[in-house]
Design a protein around this motif. Structure first.
Motif, PDB file in Angstrom:
ATOM      1  N   ALA A 273     -38.909  -5.903  -3.577  1.00 46.72           N
ATOM      2  CA  ALA A 273     -37.717  -6.347  -4.300  1.00 46.72           C
ATOM      3  C   ALA A 273     -37.277  -7.711  -3.787  1.00 46.72           C
ATOM      4  O   ALA A 273     -37.529  -8.074  -2.640  1.00 46.72           O
ATOM      5  N   VAL A 274     -36.608  -8.450  -4.651  1.00 42.33           N
ATOM      6  CA  VAL A 274     -36.106  -9.770  -4.268  1.00 42.33           C
ATOM      7  C   VAL A 274     -34.727  -9.648  -3.635  1.00 42.33           C
ATOM      8  O   VAL A 274     -33.869  -8.916  -4.121  1.00 42.33           O
ATOM      9  N   VAL A 275     -34.548 -10.380  -2.544  1.00 41.93           N
ATOM     10  CA  VAL A 275     -33.224 -10.504  -1.923  1.00 41.93           C
ATOM     11  C   VAL A 275     -32.850 -11.980  -1.877  1.00 41.93           C
ATOM     12  O   VAL A 275     -33.657 -12.815  -1.476  1.00 41.93           O
ATOM     13  N   LEU A 276     -31.646 -12.272  -2.332  1.00 41.32           N
ATOM     14  CA  LEU A 276     -31.129 -13.637  -2.209  1.00 41.32           C
ATOM     15  C   LEU A 276     -30.585 -13.826  -0.806  1.00 41.32           C
ATOM     16  O   LEU A 276     -29.694 -13.081  -0.389  1.00 41.32           O
ATOM     17  N   VAL A 277     -31.100 -14.807  -0.083  1.00 39.70           N
ATOM     18  CA  VAL A 277     -30.591 -15.097   1.261  1.00 39.70           C
ATOM     19  C   VAL A 277     -29.825 -16.413   1.204  1.00 39.70           C
ATOM     20  O   VAL A 277     -30.398 -17.471   0.960  1.00 39.70           O
ATOM     21  N   ASP A 278     -28.520 -16.312   1.398  1.00 42.53           N
ATOM     22  CA  ASP A 278     -27.643 -17.479   1.268  1.00 42.53           C
ATOM     23  C   ASP A 278     -26.962 -17.712   2.610  1.00 42.53           C
ATOM     24  O   ASP A 278     -25.845 -17.241   2.846  1.00 42.53           O
ATOM     25  N   ALA A 279     -27.680 -18.434   3.476  1.00 43.06           N
ATOM     26  CA  ALA A 279     -27.141 -18.652   4.824  1.00 43.06           C
ATOM     27  C   ALA A 279     -27.183 -20.139   5.151  1.00 43.06           C
ATOM     28  O   ALA A 279     -28.197 -20.794   4.943  1.00 43.06           O
ATOM     29  N   LYS A 280     -26.056 -20.634   5.642  1.00 44.07           N
ATOM     30  CA  LYS A 280     -26.008 -22.054   6.003  1.00 44.07           C
ATOM     31  C   LYS A 280     -26.303 -22.261   7.495  1.00 44.07           C
ATOM     32  O   LYS A 280     -26.597 -23.359   7.923  1.00 44.07           O
ATOM     33  N   ASP A 281     -26.154 -21.202   8.271  1.00 47.14           N
ATOM     34  CA  ASP A 281     -26.376 -21.339   9.709  1.00 47.14           C
ATOM     35  C   ASP A 281     -26.853 -19.999  10.284  1.00 47.14           C
ATOM     36  O   ASP A 281     -26.897 -18.987   9.579  1.00 47.14           O
ATOM     37  N   SER A 282     -27.179 -20.023  11.566  1.00 49.80           N
ATOM     38  CA  SER A 282     -27.796 -18.835  12.161  1.00 49.80           C
ATOM     39  C   SER A 282     -26.820 -17.661  12.216  1.00 49.80           C
ATOM     40  O   SER A 282     -27.231 -16.498  12.160  1.00 49.80           O
ATOM     41  N   LEU A 283     -25.523 -17.945  12.277  1.00 49.48           N
ATOM     42  CA  LEU A 283     -24.533 -16.872  12.261  1.00 49.48           C
ATOM     43  C   LEU A 283     -24.592 -16.128  10.930  1.00 49.48           C
ATOM     44  O   LEU A 283     -24.627 -14.887  10.881  1.00 49.48           O
ATOM     45  N   ALA A 284     -24.634 -16.917   9.846  1.00 52.63           N
ATOM     46  CA  ALA A 284     -24.676 -16.308   8.507  1.00 52.63           C
ATOM     47  C   ALA A 284     -25.961 -15.505   8.297  1.00 52.63           C
ATOM     48  O   ALA A 284     -25.972 -14.507   7.589  1.00 52.63           O
ATOM     49  N   LEU A 285     -27.037 -15.959   8.953  1.00 51.25           N
ATOM     50  CA  LEU A 285     -28.313 -15.234   8.839  1.00 51.25           C
ATOM     51  C   LEU A 285     -28.178 -13.792   9.311  1.00 51.25           C
ATOM     52  O   LEU A 285     -28.840 -12.894   8.798  1.00 51.25           O
ATOM     53  N   LEU A 286     -27.309 -13.592  10.314  1.00 54.61           N
ATOM     54  CA  LEU A 286     -27.185 -12.253  10.908  1.00 54.61           C
ATOM     55  C   LEU A 286     -26.720 -11.216   9.883  1.00 54.61           C
ATOM     56  O   LEU A 286     -26.975 -10.019  10.037  1.00 54.61           O
ATOM     57  N   ASN A 287     -26.059 -11.677   8.816  1.00 55.80           N
ATOM     58  CA  ASN A 287     -25.661 -10.747   7.743  1.00 55.80           C
ATOM     59  C   ASN A 287     -26.849 -10.031   7.117  1.00 55.80           C
ATOM     60  O   ASN A 287     -26.690  -9.017   6.455  1.00 55.80           O
ATOM     61  N   TYR A 288     -28.045 -10.640   7.275  1.00 54.81           N
ATOM     62  CA  TYR A 288     -29.221 -10.076   6.614  1.00 54.81           C
ATOM     63  C   TYR A 288     -30.058  -9.228   7.568  1.00 54.81           C
ATOM     64  O   TYR A 288     -31.114  -8.752   7.208  1.00 54.81           O
ATOM     65  N   LYS A 289     -29.561  -9.060   8.769  1.00 51.78           N
ATOM     66  CA  LYS A 289     -30.316  -8.303   9.763  1.00 51.78           C
ATOM     67  C   LYS A 289     -30.537  -6.871   9.276  1.00 51.78           C
ATOM     68  O   LYS A 289     -29.628  -6.201   8.792  1.00 51.78           O
TER      69      LYS A 289
ATOM     70  N   GLN B  50     -34.683 -20.063  10.522  1.00 58.73           N
ATOM     71  CA  GLN B  50     -34.566 -19.133   9.404  1.00 58.73           C
ATOM     72  C   GLN B  50     -35.921 -18.489   9.109  1.00 58.73           C
ATOM     73  O   GLN B  50     -36.007 -17.284   8.880  1.00 58.73           O
ATOM     74  N   ALA B  51     -36.974 -19.330   9.135  1.00 59.78           N
ATOM     75  CA  ALA B  51     -38.318 -18.804   8.865  1.00 59.78           C
ATOM     76  C   ALA B  51     -38.699 -17.761   9.908  1.00 59.78           C
ATOM     77  O   ALA B  51     -39.250 -16.704   9.579  1.00 59.78           O
ATOM     78  N   ALA B  52     -38.390 -18.067  11.166  1.00 59.74           N
ATOM     79  CA  ALA B  52     -38.708 -17.120  12.241  1.00 59.74           C
ATOM     80  C   ALA B  52     -37.925 -15.816  12.061  1.00 59.74           C
ATOM     81  O   ALA B  52     -38.455 -14.715  12.225  1.00 59.74           O
ATOM     82  N   PHE B  53     -36.662 -15.948  11.669  1.00 63.39           N
ATOM     83  CA  PHE B  53     -35.823 -14.772  11.436  1.00 63.39           C
ATOM     84  C   PHE B  53     -36.391 -13.907  10.313  1.00 63.39           C
ATOM     85  O   PHE B  53     -36.530 -12.694  10.442  1.00 63.39           O
ATOM     86  N   LEU B  54     -36.765 -14.566   9.191  1.00 64.64           N
ATOM     87  CA  LEU B  54     -37.290 -13.827   8.050  1.00 64.64           C
ATOM     88  C   LEU B  54     -38.568 -13.099   8.414  1.00 64.64           C
ATOM     89  O   LEU B  54     -38.798 -11.955   8.022  1.00 64.64           O
ATOM     90  N   LYS B  55     -39.400 -13.783   9.210  1.00 64.83           N
ATOM     91  CA  LYS B  55     -40.648 -13.158   9.645  1.00 64.83           C
ATOM     92  C   LYS B  55     -40.373 -11.972  10.573  1.00 64.83           C
ATOM     93  O   LYS B  55     -40.919 -10.891  10.390  1.00 64.83           O
ATOM     94  N   ASP B  56     -39.496 -12.199  11.535  1.00 63.35           N
ATOM     95  CA  ASP B  56     -39.168 -11.118  12.468  1.00 63.35           C
ATOM     96  C   ASP B  56     -38.585  -9.908  11.745  1.00 63.35           C
ATOM     97  O   ASP B  56     -38.809  -8.761  12.134  1.00 63.35           O
ATOM     98  N   GLU B  57     -37.838 -10.177  10.702  1.00 62.16           N
ATOM     99  CA  GLU B  57     -37.218  -9.090   9.942  1.00 62.16           C
ATOM    100  C   GLU B  57     -38.198  -8.385   9.020  1.00 62.16           C
ATOM    101  O   GLU B  57     -37.851  -7.408   8.367  1.00 62.16           O
ATOM    102  N   GLY B  58     -39.408  -8.948   8.888  1.00 63.25           N
ATOM    103  CA  GLY B  58     -40.422  -8.271   8.090  1.00 63.25           C
ATOM    104  C   GLY B  58     -40.407  -8.612   6.608  1.00 63.25           C
ATOM    105  O   GLY B  58     -40.913  -7.841   5.786  1.00 63.25           O
ATOM    106  N   ALA B  59     -39.823  -9.772   6.251  1.00 59.37           N
ATOM    107  CA  ALA B  59     -39.888 -10.201   4.842  1.00 59.37           C
ATOM    108  C   ALA B  59     -41.339 -10.422   4.444  1.00 59.37           C
ATOM    109  O   ALA B  59     -42.165 -10.836   5.265  1.00 59.37           O
ATOM    110  N   LEU B  60     -41.665 -10.133   3.185  1.00 57.19           N
ATOM    111  CA  LEU B  60     -43.051 -10.284   2.714  1.00 57.19           C
ATOM    112  C   LEU B  60     -43.408 -11.725   2.426  1.00 57.19           C
ATOM    113  O   LEU B  60     -44.505 -12.180   2.704  1.00 57.19           O
ATOM    114  N   MET B  61     -42.491 -12.422   1.790  1.00 61.09           N
ATOM    115  CA  MET B  61     -42.747 -13.822   1.464  1.00 61.09           C
ATOM    116  C   MET B  61     -41.451 -14.505   1.073  1.00 61.09           C
ATOM    117  O   MET B  61     -40.421 -13.863   0.868  1.00 61.09           O
ATOM    118  N   VAL B  62     -41.553 -15.829   1.016  1.00 60.05           N
ATOM    119  CA  VAL B  62     -40.433 -16.657   0.594  1.00 60.05           C
ATOM    120  C   VAL B  62     -40.881 -17.419  -0.648  1.00 60.05           C
ATOM    121  O   VAL B  62     -42.007 -17.910  -0.704  1.00 60.05           O
TER     122      VAL B  62
END
Lengths: 522, 522
Positions: A129-145, A210-222
């Protein structure tokens, strides 16, 4: 008719012996034009560089197919010392083995996607499934953890499509060329600590984070897109830089902006979007050798006093990978090759040695020409000149697409203006007569300019370069303009010949100061 | 400002009671414009027809998603009798489950291909060498006997790419509109035995013969391209006609013209080309029901004397399948839906009943409107009129892309000119003021015109319709122009309202003669 007119113009205009010496020999120009227009090989050369070689990403098999074809062809033409010359460490190339993407829900539809260079493989055919990731900084990224495992990530994008009421292709008209001749205030040398650089670095750092975070979280692709890429044209590069500074393991594809917007609209409307896709790719190197290679060949000079001096010409042979790099820069490479073919075929006995070099690693940072210049002429961070540096009369470069030559950027070298003005006289009727004192950047002549060697890029009609073909899936053979390339080959051959037979080397600008080692080079 | 000006113009121009009767009520027009411009739903409607429904090939699931959404939405808005109405036998729909194509040799590169509608599946992932099949007739085909098993067939193609120096999009300027007003000699009715038709049939027969030969010989697939489809835009239809007259079993994909040319160049140069691909598709029908369905809904008339009379409006809802049919014809469908939404919302008490019908099977031959007209009004081959025929005051159609309305094709009906001229008066400032006596064809109003019902298609600015989006992979939501669609909805709503409240029905042309049963209908 055309020739007799410019000869007359020269006779009328000739102010004295200095100018007369610069006047191209009409008989030589006639022979060059006959070769360029009536016996052209430029499209055949372009065919081998594009269709036959395929994408020419640096250090990929496609690059080496093209480079070896060039080496063998130069040898066949009778050039000397044709070889692949290493310029320094590049890293791995990269090649695609499979690429597929499709919308799977709310309905099936294939998506015309293209993986970015050096992107990772998926684990076979995957879907998510597609997830929209709307983060301007590393703090906002944590919402997608914890929310991205097995998902396909899309970033918000509300760009509007490029203007359809404007034609893709254009040629310069007189007012464009006149405007181009107004000098600009000299561009400030890049300051590594400037605010713009700092911001650029911050953005780059966050993208990597962000790329490292997405990978660590197990996203399939961007998936990403950009506005220039409408109607099915995709503009595809890499994560930035070359393989060495990429985070490994995240599959990153460019998709049409229209599909990106569709996916975003559906997700925002609460309609689940699922995609399936497969990317298989592998890093490539030349039996463990990660050096980058340029291709070199020579027509030896015939004047015992001058034959150890050089006239150089070139362009980059490498390309981005989503098409066959026709206008960027098989076009420039083919013109330069055609120019040396013409000069060799005509057996014109140049006084100085003519050396063609086609570069690699240009798209990742002018690496091939910078390495070559550092190895042969000078390191711009020390400006200690090697013995060959004073012997290069000029370097000519072509890398602005498939458009015919309209003139030359003098690159701040006012002293060459009258010389080039004379050399262009035969080509006024081919619409090439503009000289501008301006610098132009972003390609390989700046590597020479940075160490004090006269280096010039020609002004070319843009055609579709800026709108459709530059770094895009549309950069293929059919987007080349044969007549434009023939004209360019005639002019380049004449410039190279004139430089090779002139009594003196071309005048130089003052030697630049050494540049800090950490500075962005150009 | 705009409104007060045209009211003044009307007052000045009003020649007598006849014209005065035609004058739109400024208060009503103001309400319609307020709805159309300030409370527009047209892009939201378009979103559900395109992004949410997907491709709307007739009788495919995407078509029924859209048709049911329309039915439910009309009901939600309070329209009466919203339903899917069968119009006759269409045959199966078709849907893609997988589509993938790539160059495999001389190097790997994905090809942005799209299967033609009703094309067959491959047997999983297949690969094969390319063979150029250059046959003008069945005799020449025999040269390929025994040579095509497991091969991928390409036909010669030396088309040049469409002009890049011309913008994709255009709007009509005054000279275009003036030229459009010059009457043309009436187009001759199609003669089934004419030389052109005979040639057309011969070509069609050979294409079917060739397809059968290729299939019998065991070719894996056929690839084709066309010149309009440059830069990554593909124009994709079917083998022609609908599913029923297709030879089954041959996979047929459209590929970018640049890739087609590349493959042909390589093969001609003696360089083997191998492709791999996979197409999975299935024929679809509605639980065994192969009828086609239009979508109907009504705003009942309120005048006891006139409420059994009809004002009809529509456009085709079906699309080709390689995108989401945004400009062809979600645009027209969305404008017609928005027009009835506006009229219903404003509760204007139309005297006659307003009936919207969105058609299917248009792309394969106006089947949905022809079937509907035959069922309700008359069979054009007998011209025996059914009781409803005289009760339709007018049918309005929209199917020329996303451009705003610039006027109306009078379709040879000179008597409606002064009436439409009055109705357009409020919209002169919105650049809609052109009336041309000319016919325009190729869409659903001609089904009504053929049985003597006044039927009109609006003149629309072409935008990118003819160059980029019509039947192409680029026909997606982002290629819609919201402002243009809002303007069109305001004008259509006004025309429908005026037709519904007028004392008389619109004047009619003489009833056409019955047409031979075998004739191409329009």
């Amino acid at each position: 008719m055309r020739r007799s007119l410019w000869v007359l113009a020269l006779l009328l205009a000739a102010g004295g012996p200095a100018l007369a010496q610069e006047t191209p020999d009409p008989a030589v120009v006639a022979k060059i034009e006959d070769q360029a227009f009536n016996h052209s090989q430029v499209m055949n050369i372009a065919f081998y560089l594009t269709d036959v070689s395929g994408p020419r990403l640096t250090n990929s098999p496609g690059y080496f197919r093209a480079a070896n074809w060039v080496k063998n062809t130069l040898t066949d033409w009778g050039l000397s010392n044709a070889t692949l010359e290493p310029w320094g460490d590049f890293g791995s190339g990269w090649e695609l083995d499979k690429s597929y993407l499709a919308l799977k829900a709310p309905y099936y539809q294939p998506i015309m996607a293209y993986p970015k260079a050096w992107t990772a493989s998926t684990k076979g055919l995957v879907s998510g499934a597609v997830v929209l990731v709307d983060a301007k900084d590393s703090l906002a990224l944590l919402n997608y953890k914890g929310k991205l495992k097995g998902k396909i990530v899309v970033f918000p994008n509300d760009d509007t499509l490029a203007e359809p009421f404007k034609a893709d292709a254009m040629r310069y008209v007189d007012t464009d060329l006149a405007k181009m001749q107004e000098p600009l205030p000299e561009r400030r040398r890049g300051n590594p600590d400037s605010a713009r650089m700092a911001q650029f670095r911050l953005r780059g750092a966050f993208a990597r984070q962000q790329a490292a975070f997405l990978k660590d979280e197990g996203a399939l692709m961007v998936l990403s897109g950009n506005t220039r890429g409408k109607d099915g044209t995709l503009f595809v590069q890499s994560w930035g830089g070359n393989a060495q500074n990429l985070p490994a393991g995240l599959t990153d594809m460019v998709i049409p902006i229209e599909d990106l917007h569709r996916i975003i609209r559906l997700v925002k409307a609460g309609i689940p979007v699922e995609l399936e896709g497969e990317v298989k790719s592998h890093f490539t190197d030349n039996k463990g050798d990660k050096q980058g290679y340029d291709v070199v060949g020579e027509i030896p000079g015939t004047d015992p006093q001058l034959k150890d001096q050089l006239v150089m010409l070139g362009g980059h042979l490498d390309s981005w990978h989503s098409s066959t790099g026709a206008t960027d820069n098989a076009a420039g490479s083919a013109v330069m090759l055609e120019a040396v073919r013409i000069l060799k075929t005509l057996d014109l006995h140049p006084r100085r040695t003519i050396r063609i070099v086609l570069w690699s690693g240009e798209e990742q940072g002018l690496f091939g020409s910078r390495g070559y210049v550092k190895n042969h002429f000078a390191d711009p961070t020390t400006m200690d000149l090697k013995p060959e540096q004073p012997k290069v009369s000029a370097y000519y470069n072509l890398d602005n697409g498939s458009g015919r030559v309209r003139g030359v950027y003098l690159q701040g070298n006012e002293a060459v203006r009258p010389i080039f003005a004379s050399w262009l006289t035969p080509f006024a009727s081919l619409d090439a007569s503009t000289l501008t004192i301006r610098n132009t950047g972003s390609t390989d002549h700046v590597s020479f300019d940075a160490v004090g060697i006269p280096a010039f890029q020609f002004i070319q009609d843009p055609l579709e370069y800026d709108t459709r073909t530059h770094h895009s899936t549309a950069d293929s053979y059919d987007h080349l303009s044969a007549e434009d390339l023939k004209q360019a080959a005639a002019i380049v051959a004449t410039f190279v010949y004139q430089t090779a037979v002139r009594d003196q080397e071309l005048p130089r600008k003052p030697l630049p100061e050494a540049r800090p080692a950490g500075a962005r080079p150009f």
